[in-house]
Write a protein that holds these residues in place. Structure first.
Motif, PDB file in Angstrom:
ATOM      1  N   ARG A 130       0.852  -1.190   0.000  1.00 24.89           N
ATOM      2  CA  ARG A 130       0.000   0.000   0.000  1.00 24.89           C
ATOM      3  C   ARG A 130       0.889   1.242   0.000  1.00 24.89           C
ATOM      4  O   ARG A 130       1.798   1.370   0.805  1.00 24.89           O
ATOM      5  CB  ARG A 130      -0.905  -0.015   1.236  1.00 24.89           C
ATOM      6  CG  ARG A 130      -1.869   1.154   1.326  1.00 24.89           C
ATOM      7  CD  ARG A 130      -2.865   0.914   2.439  1.00 24.89           C
ATOM      8  NE  ARG A 130      -2.205   0.704   3.707  1.00 24.89           N
ATOM      9  CZ  ARG A 130      -1.987   1.654   4.625  1.00 24.89           C
ATOM     10  NH1 ARG A 130      -2.367   2.896   4.387  1.00 24.89           N
ATOM     11  NH2 ARG A 130      -1.398   1.378   5.767  1.00 24.89           N
ATOM     12  N   LYS A 132       1.008   5.460   0.212  1.00 26.73           N
ATOM     13  CA  LYS A 132       0.296   6.672   0.574  1.00 26.73           C
ATOM     14  C   LYS A 132       0.690   7.768  -0.396  1.00 26.73           C
ATOM     15  O   LYS A 132       1.874   7.989  -0.666  1.00 26.73           O
ATOM     16  CB  LYS A 132       0.666   7.090   2.001  1.00 26.73           C
ATOM     17  CG  LYS A 132      -0.110   8.301   2.489  1.00 26.73           C
ATOM     18  CD  LYS A 132       0.168   8.538   3.958  1.00 26.73           C
ATOM     19  CE  LYS A 132      -0.670   9.697   4.478  1.00 26.73           C
ATOM     20  NZ  LYS A 132      -0.489   9.902   5.932  1.00 26.73           N
ATOM     21  N   ILE A 151      -6.781  10.454  -4.338  1.00 31.32           N
ATOM     22  CA  ILE A 151      -6.342   9.145  -3.876  1.00 31.32           C
ATOM     23  C   ILE A 151      -5.568   9.341  -2.579  1.00 31.32           C
ATOM     24  O   ILE A 151      -4.586  10.088  -2.533  1.00 31.32           O
ATOM     25  CB  ILE A 151      -5.430   8.458  -4.908  1.00 31.32           C
ATOM     26  CG1 ILE A 151      -6.146   8.295  -6.259  1.00 31.32           C
ATOM     27  CG2 ILE A 151      -4.950   7.106  -4.380  1.00 31.32           C
ATOM     28  CD1 ILE A 151      -7.288   7.318  -6.245  1.00 31.32           C
ATOM     29  N   ASN A 153      -4.571   6.462  -0.445  1.00 23.17           N
ATOM     30  CA  ASN A 153      -3.593   5.383  -0.499  1.00 23.17           C
ATOM     31  C   ASN A 153      -4.040   4.375  -1.549  1.00 23.17           C
ATOM     32  O   ASN A 153      -5.232   4.291  -1.871  1.00 23.17           O
ATOM     33  CB  ASN A 153      -3.382   4.724   0.872  1.00 23.17           C
ATOM     34  CG  ASN A 153      -4.654   4.111   1.422  1.00 23.17           C
ATOM     35  OD1 ASN A 153      -5.159   3.113   0.913  1.00 23.17           O
ATOM     36  ND2 ASN A 153      -5.192   4.704   2.488  1.00 23.17           N
ATOM     37  N   ILE A 154      -3.084   3.611  -2.074  1.00 22.81           N
ATOM     38  CA  ILE A 154      -3.390   2.746  -3.202  1.00 22.81           C
ATOM     39  C   ILE A 154      -2.421   1.578  -3.252  1.00 22.81           C
ATOM     40  O   ILE A 154      -1.252   1.704  -2.878  1.00 22.81           O
ATOM     41  CB  ILE A 154      -3.355   3.555  -4.523  1.00 22.81           C
ATOM     42  CG1 ILE A 154      -3.733   2.691  -5.734  1.00 22.81           C
ATOM     43  CG2 ILE A 154      -1.999   4.211  -4.709  1.00 22.81           C
ATOM     44  CD1 ILE A 154      -3.928   3.499  -7.008  1.00 22.81           C
ATOM     45  N   SER A 155      -2.915   0.431  -3.690  1.00 23.40           N
ATOM     46  CA  SER A 155      -2.080  -0.737  -3.970  1.00 23.40           C
ATOM     47  C   SER A 155      -2.519  -1.271  -5.319  1.00 23.40           C
ATOM     48  O   SER A 155      -3.375  -0.679  -5.985  1.00 23.40           O
ATOM     49  CB  SER A 155      -2.250  -1.802  -2.883  1.00 23.40           C
ATOM     50  OG  SER A 155      -3.516  -2.435  -3.009  1.00 23.40           O
ATOM     51  N   CYS A 159      -7.867   0.963  -3.624  1.00 21.72           N
ATOM     52  CA  CYS A 159      -7.414   2.260  -3.117  1.00 21.72           C
ATOM     53  C   CYS A 159      -8.491   2.891  -2.244  1.00 21.72           C
ATOM     54  O   CYS A 159      -9.641   2.452  -2.220  1.00 21.72           O
ATOM     55  CB  CYS A 159      -7.057   3.195  -4.275  1.00 21.72           C
ATOM     56  SG  CYS A 159      -8.456   3.710  -5.298  1.00 21.72           S
ATOM     57  N   LEU A 222       3.880   3.849  -8.887  1.00 21.75           N
ATOM     58  CA  LEU A 222       3.794   4.222  -7.472  1.00 21.75           C
ATOM     59  C   LEU A 222       5.184   4.384  -6.864  1.00 21.75           C
ATOM     60  O   LEU A 222       5.418   5.281  -6.044  1.00 21.75           O
ATOM     61  CB  LEU A 222       2.984   3.180  -6.703  1.00 21.75           C
ATOM     62  CG  LEU A 222       1.490   3.135  -7.052  1.00 21.75           C
ATOM     63  CD1 LEU A 222       0.820   1.955  -6.365  1.00 21.75           C
ATOM     64  CD2 LEU A 222       0.805   4.437  -6.673  1.00 21.75           C
TER      65      LEU A 222
END
Length: 231
Positions: A130, A132, A151, A153-155, A159, A222
């Motif tokens: 993940r 941030k 956004i 946080n995202i993986s 998200c 990312l």
């Protein structure tokens, strides 16, 4: 004199970095070199345990190499990253102050090496770290409505999004559009996702049809988005 150690467990596909004592710039560079050497014997998706339980503190001059070390681990296609810290130690406060509220990947923090090893053995492989982000704009569409958001946080599996507009409800399917820095330029993503929880002005989604190619591209972006953040 006992020094920091870098070892691997090929059976568990795990890299273990045990920091010890006081970490000066020279020692951090040695650790970085050892990590680069050992990672070559691991498979993509390898787990990482960074154990700071026997570490006192880190010189500020070591931080740049510390950051480069974990960026290298990310670019080497790591999986789960766990940090073992003792909250009362200076090094723990340094690490938390360094990473808190800053864009970047979010490791798991635990109190003991045994707990970290137990989680790695028992847990299923997680689908991506993940990250941030700092108010990364996005556009999401649902039920013929388009709204702007950020956004949080995202993986590669989902998200969390913040928006002051009209938000979807749990179970809604959205089309999410966002742009991220890639290693060479900027890449646009359009992803279909399902809303899994909502809290106030924030909701989380799980990507429903993301391809392996998009997952690889998303993770690369990312890492690029966060690697140039100031220390």
């Amino acid at each position: 004199m006992k020094t920091s150690k870098v070892v691997i467990n090929k059976y568990e596909n795990t890299l273990i970095v045990a920091f010890h004592g006081i970490i000066n710039p020279k020692e951090m560079k040695r650790i970085y070199t050892d990590v680069r050497f050992h990672i070559a014997d691991l498979q993509p998706g390898f787990n990482v345990i960074a154990d700071f339980s026997e570490c006192r503190f880190m010189y500020l001059g070591s931080l740049a190499t510390f950051k480069s070390l974990f960026q290298y681990i990310l670019k080497s296609e790591s999986g789960e990253i766990i940090r073992v810290i003792q909250k009362k130690r200076i090094i723990s406060k340094q690490i938390l102050n360094y990473t808190f509220n800053k864009p970047g990947y979010k490791p798991t923090y635990l109190a003991t090496r045994e707990e970290a090893e137990r989680i790695i053995k028992k847990s299923s492989k997680r689908d991506g770290l993940r990250f941030k982000l700092h108010k990364k704009p996005c556009l999401f569409t649902f039920k013929n409505k388009s709204e702007e958001g950020y956004i949080l946080n995202i993986s590669t599996s989902g998200c969390a999004i913040s928006s002051n507009g009209t938000n979807p409800v749990v179970g809604d399917v959205i089309d999410l559009k966002l742009s991220l820095k890639s290693p060479t330029s900027t890449r646009d993503f359009t992803l279909k996702a399902k809303v899994v929880w909502i809290e106030s002005y924030t909701f989380a989604v799980q990507f429903t049809d993301i391809t392996d190619i998009d997952k690889t591209g998303l993770k690369a972006c990312l890492i690029t988005e966060t690697e140039n953040e100031p220390i």
